[in-house]
Design an enzyme around this catalytic site. Structure first.
Site, short mmCIF file in Angstrom:
data_model
loop_
_atom_site.label_atom_id
_atom_site.label_comp_id
_atom_site.label_asym_id
_atom_site.label_seq_id
_atom_site.Cartn_x
_atom_site.Cartn_y
_atom_site.Cartn_z
N ARG A 1 17.49 7.36 -20.13
CA ARG A 1 18.43 7.57 -21.18
C ARG A 1 17.57 6.87 -22.43
O ARG A 1 18.08 7.04 -23.50
CB ARG A 1 19.67 7.32 -21.03
CG ARG A 1 20.44 8.24 -20.14
CD ARG A 1 21.66 7.77 -19.61
NE ARG A 1 21.79 6.78 -18.65
CZ ARG A 1 22.81 6.40 -18.13
NH1 ARG A 1 23.98 6.40 -18.57
NH2 ARG A 1 22.63 5.72 -16.86
N ASN B 1 33.79 -0.36 -13.52
CA ASN B 1 32.91 -1.37 -12.76
C ASN B 1 31.89 -1.89 -13.63
O ASN B 1 30.87 -1.06 -14.34
CB ASN B 1 32.33 -0.45 -11.64
CG ASN B 1 31.11 -1.41 -10.87
OD1 ASN B 1 31.51 -2.71 -11.05
ND2 ASN B 1 30.36 -0.66 -10.18
C1 UD1 Z 1 25.88 1.42 -12.33
C2 UD1 Z 1 27.20 1.46 -11.32
C3 UD1 Z 1 28.23 1.74 -12.13
C4 UD1 Z 1 28.89 0.74 -13.29
C5 UD1 Z 1 27.51 0.57 -13.96
C6 UD1 Z 1 27.73 -0.72 -14.93
C7 UD1 Z 1 26.36 2.38 -9.41
C8 UD1 Z 1 26.08 3.19 -8.42
N1 UD1 Z 1 27.02 2.42 -10.37
O1 UD1 Z 1 26.01 2.71 -12.93
O2 UD1 Z 1 29.48 1.96 -11.41
O3 UD1 Z 1 29.78 1.01 -14.08
O4 UD1 Z 1 26.27 0.36 -13.19
O5 UD1 Z 1 26.68 -0.96 -15.79
O6 UD1 Z 1 25.70 1.18 -8.88
N2 UD1 Z 1 18.74 0.36 -9.94
C9 UD1 Z 1 17.79 0.06 -9.09
N3 UD1 Z 1 17.58 0.96 -8.19
C10 UD1 Z 1 18.07 2.34 -8.52
C11 UD1 Z 1 18.90 2.62 -9.36
C12 UD1 Z 1 19.31 1.59 -10.21
O7 UD1 Z 1 17.43 -1.16 -8.97
O8 UD1 Z 1 17.67 3.21 -7.55
C13 UD1 Z 1 18.97 -0.58 -11.16
C14 UD1 Z 1 18.66 -0.17 -12.72
O9 UD1 Z 1 17.51 -0.63 -12.71
C15 UD1 Z 1 19.97 -0.99 -13.41
C16 UD1 Z 1 20.94 -1.00 -12.42
O10 UD1 Z 1 20.50 -0.98 -11.10
O11 UD1 Z 1 19.37 -2.29 -13.78
C17 UD1 Z 1 22.11 -0.22 -12.61
O12 UD1 Z 1 21.58 1.22 -12.57
P1 UD1 Z 1 22.01 2.23 -13.47
O13 UD1 Z 1 21.06 3.56 -13.24
O14 UD1 Z 1 21.93 1.79 -14.95
O15 UD1 Z 1 23.28 2.51 -13.15
P2 UD1 Z 1 24.48 3.02 -13.90
O16 UD1 Z 1 24.64 4.54 -13.84
O17 UD1 Z 1 24.64 2.44 -15.23
CA CA Z 2 23.52 0.99 -16.47
#
Ligand code: UD1
Ligand code: CA
Length: 481
Positions: free
Chosen positions: A8, A183
């Site tokens: 995004r 969350n």
């Molecule tokens: C996530 C949460 C959501 C919460 C939100 C808060 C999950 C499934 N969802 O969603 O409930 O409200 O954060 O900000 O956890 N990341 C990894 N590996 C991956 C995917 C993501 O390390 O495979 C890391 C990203 O780099 C980031 C964090 O995890 O720092 C959150 O990932 P993001 O894709 O932003 O999750 P949200 O959709 O925001």
């Molecule tokens: Ca996020």
């Protein structure tokens, strides 16, 4: 967790390396993680791994880096971090690399609550006016388990109903989307429980990912205790997912930094136009005038006045100095010196105590000693100017011969005339004078006066002959008649 793609942001720069308050988003999170007394900090990377890894290794070398495989999702990220921790048993804190404002104090309170409630999981939730994009907190009727939150002004303390699970935005029903408690993506889990339950998380969801959030429901179903502690300040847990959120969080963090400096004794006239990186240091009774931006390792000593309209990066300012309408980079301005208005200080500029760099002056790699002055309209490049010397208005230090840069040395208490050009390499001795309009190509001995004007020649009547009928000719003839 910092392995996500950050789509995004629509950027060639990885999301977690975008900066607020002068350091990458991930830098804020890692600084917080390292200031907790944790036994190990593990960073999970995948997308743009090399760039992020370079940043982590150079700024937080005590972190351990783990590479996430091609199974996507926050649950997988944590699973792989855990396997890098071997047979570690105890509590594990999980932070999101894209949530930069969460502070050490709130996290410590969260951990305390987790331990006092004797639960296997604790997460932070928050009520948002616009919960769009976040996972929603599902709660049932009745009383929840919850640990006491000490120092609890930041937290909601009433009973909120027992936690049932978390549903992601993309998987939520219309009814669940109405829930405004979300969350925050910050958790404490017992590592053994977490490991066992992560192993059971599938990928049958709208995004085909292994969600960390699914362990909450699984643990609760298995009769384990998990609590959601609701925090009051949404900024503490706000995530950066796009550039609108990036600038919003940058402004909010800046407002907090500005306020903290005000409470520490700095006068800041216009907070919203004053930007201060987290890495900047300010002394007491510093005054910052509107539209001042202080970046990097800038330090400003007691009682100095900076601004308006001034940008300093990696600039060291002593005590009682004044800098107005100036741009400066990697420079030093010592005690009592004045700079500007409208000055441009490039790297290697060092202005001694009580010295002056005045209006419309550009300097580069220039050591200007105590009490020396370059007051007006000049370029000073690759030079040293001795104590108490004065450089005439409109002087150019011609440091570049088209191929190489050369040095100019001006002795102590020299007085150079207006409109000089110093053709480097050249030395003006201590106490020497140079005449106005001189081009100085040869060294000047101490105490000498250098002058090199060609004899002035006036050609009488030249304008009347060569420009007859012009306004100048008319003006001249009215006088001569
Ligand atoms: C996530 C949460 C959501 C919460 C939100 C808060 C999950 C499934 N969802 O969603 O409930 O409200 O954060 O900000 O956890 N990341 C990894 N590996 C991956 C995917 C993501 O390390 O495979 C890391 C990203 O780099 C980031 C964090 O995890 O720092 C959150 O990932 P993001 O894709 O932003 O999750 P949200 O959709 O925001
Ligand atoms: Ca996020």
């Amino acid at each position: 967790m910092a392995a996500g793609q950050g789509t995004r942001m629509k950027s060639a720069t990885p999301k977690v390396l975008h900066e607020i308050a002068g350091i990458p988003i991930l830098g804020h999170v890692l600084a917080t993680a390292h200031s907790l007394s944790s036994s190990k900090v593990v960073v999970v990377l995948r997308h743009e791994k090399e760039l992020i890894e370079n940043y982590v290794n150079s700024h937080f070398p005590k972190s351990e880096i783990v590479t996430q495989d091609d199974i996507p999702g926050t649950g997988r990220a944590v699973e792989q971090a855990l396997s890098a921790m071997g047979d570690f048993a105890g509590d594990v804190l999980i932070l999101s690399g894209d949530v930069p404002l969460l502070d050490v104090e709130s996290i410590s309170q969260l951990i305390q609550s987790h331990q006092s409630a004797q639960v296997e999981g604790t997460l932070i939730s928050v009520v948002l006016e616009n919960p769009n994009g976040y996972g929603r907190i599902l709660r049932g009727a009745g009383a929840a388990v919850s640990g006491e939150i000490r120092g609890g002004v930041a937290w909601v303390n009433q009973e909120l109903g027992p936690l049932k699970g978390i549903v992601e935005q993309k998987d939520a029903t219309a009814q669940e989307l109405e829930i405004d408690e979300v969350n925050a993506g910050v958790y404490v889990f017992d590592s053994q429980s977490l490991k066992e339950n992560l192993a059971q998380v599938g990928m049958q969801n709208a995004q085909g990912e292994k969600y960390l959030t699914d362990v909450v429901g699984l643990m609760l179903q298995a009769g384990k205790k998990v609590q959601a502690q609701q925090i009051l300040d949404p900024y503490l847990v706000a995530g950066v997912n796009d550039r609108a959120q990036l600038s919003e969080l940058a402004a909010e963090l800046n407002a907090r930094i500005v306020r903290a400096w005000q409470l520490a004794g700095v006068t800041i006239q216009e907070p919203h136009s004053t930007w201060i990186d987290v890495t900047v240091q300010l002394g007491e009774d510093v005054t910052l005038l509107p539209s001042t931006r202080l970046h990097g390792l800038t330090r400003i000593g007691v009682g100095s006045v900076v601004g308006p309209d001034t940008t300093l990066r990696d600039v060291e300012v002593g005590e009682g100095a004044m800098i107005s309408r100036t741009q400066a980079d990697s420079a030093k301005v010592l005690d009592g010196a004045t700079v500007g208005p409208f000055a441009y200080l490039r790297p290697g500029t060092e202005l001694g105590p009580d010295g002056k760099i005045g209006a419309f002056v550009e300097t580069k790699n220039a050591k200007i000693a105590r009490g020396a002055k370059v007051p007006h309209l000049s370029y000073v490049g690759d030079a040293s100017i001795g104590e108490g010397a004065n450089i005439g208005a409109g002087t150019i230090f011609a440091n570049y011969d088209g191929v190489n840069k050369h040095h100019t040395d001006i002795g102590a208490h020299a007085r150079t005339g207006s409109g000089n050009v110093f053709v480097a390499p050249v030395t003006i001795g201590a106490g020497a004078y140079t005449a106005a309009g001189s081009t100085i190509r040869r060294n000047v001995e101490p105490g000498a006066l250098a002058l090199n004007p060609g004899p002035q020649k006036n050609l009488a009547g030249w304008v009347l002959e060569q420009r007859p009928g012009s306004a100048s000719a008319k003006a001249a003839s009215e006088i001569t008649e």
